[in-house]
Design an enzyme around this catalytic site. Structure first.
Site, short mmCIF file in Angstrom:
data_model
loop_
_atom_site.label_atom_id
_atom_site.label_comp_id
_atom_site.label_asym_id
_atom_site.label_seq_id
_atom_site.Cartn_x
_atom_site.Cartn_y
_atom_site.Cartn_z
N GLY A 91 0.70 -1.32 0.00
CA GLY A 91 0.03 0.04 -0.04
C GLY A 91 0.78 1.36 -0.09
O GLY A 91 2.06 1.00 0.17
N GLY A 93 2.68 3.66 1.28
CA GLY A 93 3.39 3.92 2.66
C GLY A 93 3.91 5.35 3.02
O GLY A 93 4.11 5.62 4.07
N ARG A 94 4.30 6.10 1.91
CA ARG A 94 4.47 7.55 2.10
C ARG A 94 3.87 8.43 1.11
O ARG A 94 4.53 9.42 0.60
CB ARG A 94 5.98 7.59 2.12
N LYS A 114 3.93 12.52 -2.75
CA LYS A 114 4.96 11.57 -2.38
C LYS A 114 6.06 11.94 -1.23
O LYS A 114 6.82 12.89 -1.69
CB LYS A 114 5.72 10.83 -3.66
N GLY A 127 7.26 7.48 6.33
CA GLY A 127 6.36 7.97 5.35
C GLY A 127 7.02 9.26 4.80
O GLY A 127 6.04 10.08 3.94
N ASP A 253 4.07 -4.29 -7.91
CA ASP A 253 3.35 -3.07 -7.48
C ASP A 253 3.97 -1.89 -8.25
O ASP A 253 3.51 -1.02 -8.10
CB ASP A 253 3.49 -2.90 -5.77
N ASN A 254 4.99 -2.09 -9.08
CA ASN A 254 5.62 -1.31 -9.86
C ASN A 254 5.29 -1.41 -11.49
O ASN A 254 5.93 -0.73 -12.32
CB ASN A 254 7.13 -1.04 -9.83
#
EC number: 2.7.7.-
Length: 488
Positions: A91, A93-94, A114, A127, A253-254
């Site tokens: 997810g 995260g930052r 971001k 984060g 995830d990328n």
């Protein structure tokens, strides 16, 4: 919330219509003293913003997460991912999606901060983001855009006035990232892992409506979705390979469903041609090496196909067969796209039997003589063959004669062939040592002029102008081997 129509904010929040399991609503964490260090004027205009207004304090506060524009609905997206082959629930995260900007032409783009602070997906992280990696993403993503490679883009970078702690104390920053969407292969893996077919269908339907509306009426729209994503990724990876781009962290995830390049952590451009080139400090096995990228893309897309199995067909065996059939088409599509692109790089309009062998011979010689990838094609384009081990070799001279006679066989003139080469062989790429030089000046000395000059040159990679020549020089041996880090 700030309300200022003069600025150009026009936000919608369609992602928030998905089941709530796909995101967590959370505001950004404010920072102490934000300063705007980079604004992308041309991107701002195309998104419908007034760049001069974006430089004002109220808008800088938005880029820093200290304020929200009217219509914002900040949320962190949930997704999963195979990271170096290991499955994890992940997810944002930052990062936070603050909304979707609707442009004057009616297009929709995610606006994401971001480095905006911790979220429920931070996994013990702070984060936050450091200035160096955020400027790096700005430089590389804008260079990719100029190279005509589908990519997320960078609207702004602000410093936070607060330190970020990694191996050392670093200045903190927040990047405003712009994307067609942030839906990933990992988003579908997340939906499938949670086990709700309704949620999976909701995500697939939303994705089709947003990215592939032309397949909404297809008799099996979920198979059609898989086909479209495979097509987009085959084209994208071919474009990466053709310019020598190495992503470095092709985890699921990328891999975006839109077909845009995302996440510029440990990426870099190849200097000497070598299929085994790896830059990422964490890729110790070479999983994501240059030559492996097409195979890893196919692997990632197979994970997407697996995730879609529950909705591809009511019969699981039939669904599995559909998934396997579609994934098997990736390599053919990729090779076709790469071959078309490579022929353009060599000025070949027509098809001849010898073309494959001509291309293979060139790459064998480039690898043997450790030739610079970009400069080899640049020199062929300019037809100025400097004294290099490759160009001085007898086998290259033989190859050059074959290539010239192949060009002469075509109906199109040599002038047209060289013109096509010029439009397909960048004269300049973001050389790793030049990017580091720009980051060092900005982060250590607060001098952004080196970066500005580099960005100006990278904005026209096919210009072949004399101003760019200093950026064409490969790194000195002392600057190798180059290593990249993900910045998290």
């Amino acid at each position: 919330m700030t309300k200022n129509n003069e600025v150009g904010w026009n936000l919608d929040n369609s992602y928030a219509t998905l089941p709530q399991s796909f995101y967590t609503e959370i505001p950004p964490t404010p920072v102490s003293s934000p300063e705007l260090v980079k604004l992308n004027h041309s991107l701002a205009i195309s998104l419908g913003f007034n760049p001069e207004e974006l430089k004002k304090e109220a808008e800088i506060a938005i880029f820093a997460g200290n304020a929200l524009p009217e219509g914002a609905h900040p949320l962190a997206q949930a997704y999963a991912g195979h990271q170096f082959g290991h499955f994890n629930m992940l997810g944002d995260g930052r990062a936070l999606l603050i909304g979707e900007q609707i442009t004057p032409s009616g297009k929709r783009f995610d606006i994401q901060l971001k480095g905006s602070g911790p979220t429920p997906y931070s996994r013990r992280g702070d984060g936050r983001a450091a200035l160096g990696p955020m400027l790096r993403e700005y430089i590389i993503s804008e260079a990719m855009y100029a190279l005509d490679i589908p990519t997320t883009r960078s609207l702004a970078v602000v410093t936070t006035g607060e330190p970020t702690y990694r191996e050392t104390k670093l200045p903190g920053a927040i990047l405003t990232r712009v994307a067609s969407s942030h839906i990933r292969v990992g988003t579908f893996q997340y939906a499938a892992a949670r086990g709700s077919i309704e949620d999976l269908q909701s995500l697939a339907d939303y994705t089709i409506k947003r990215h592939y509306p032309e397949i909404e009426a297809h008799e099996n729209r979920y198979t059609a979705l898989l086909q479209e994503v495979i097509k987009k990724q085959a084209s994208l990876i071919a474009k990466w390979q053709l310019v020598g781009f190495i992503h470095g962290v092709m985890n699921t995830d990328n891999i975006t469903i839109s077909g845009e390049t995302i996440d510029y952590g440990p990426c870099a451009f190849m200097d000497n041609y070598d299929q085994g080139t790896v830059f990422s400090s964490i890729d110790t096995q070479g999983r994501y090496a240059y030559g492996n990228q097409p195979y890893m893309a196919a692997w990632d897309l197979a994970r997407l196909a697996e995730s879609l199995i529950p909705i591809l067909h009511e019969d699981e065996e039939e669904a599995l067969k559909i998934a396997q059939d579609e994934i098997s088409k990736f390599s053919v599509q990729y090779e076709k796209q790469w071959f078309i692109g490579m022929k353009k790089k060599l000025g070949l309009f027509s098809n001849e039997e010898q073309d494959q062998s001509l291309i293979e011979q060139l790459f064998k010689m480039m690898e043997k003589y450790k030739a610079d990838y970009t400069n080899t094609f640049r020199s062929l384009t300019l037809d100025t063959l400097e004294n290099t081990p490759l160009f001085d070799s007898p086998e290259f001279k033989e190859w050059y004669k074959l290539w010239q006679s192949r060009l002469e066989k075509q109906e199109e003139s040599k002038e047209n062939a060289y013109e096509m080469m010029k439009n397909n062989n960048p004269s300049i790429i973001p050389r790793n040592h030049r990017v580091e030089e720009a980051l060092e000046a900005a982060v250590t000395n607060g001098d952004y002029s080196v970066m500005e000059k580099l960005l100006e040159a990278l904005a026209n990679p096919y210009a072949y102008s004399t101003d760019q020549e200093e950026y064409c020089v490969p790194p000195a041996p002392t600057n190798r081997p180059y290593r990249t880090f993900c910045g998290t």
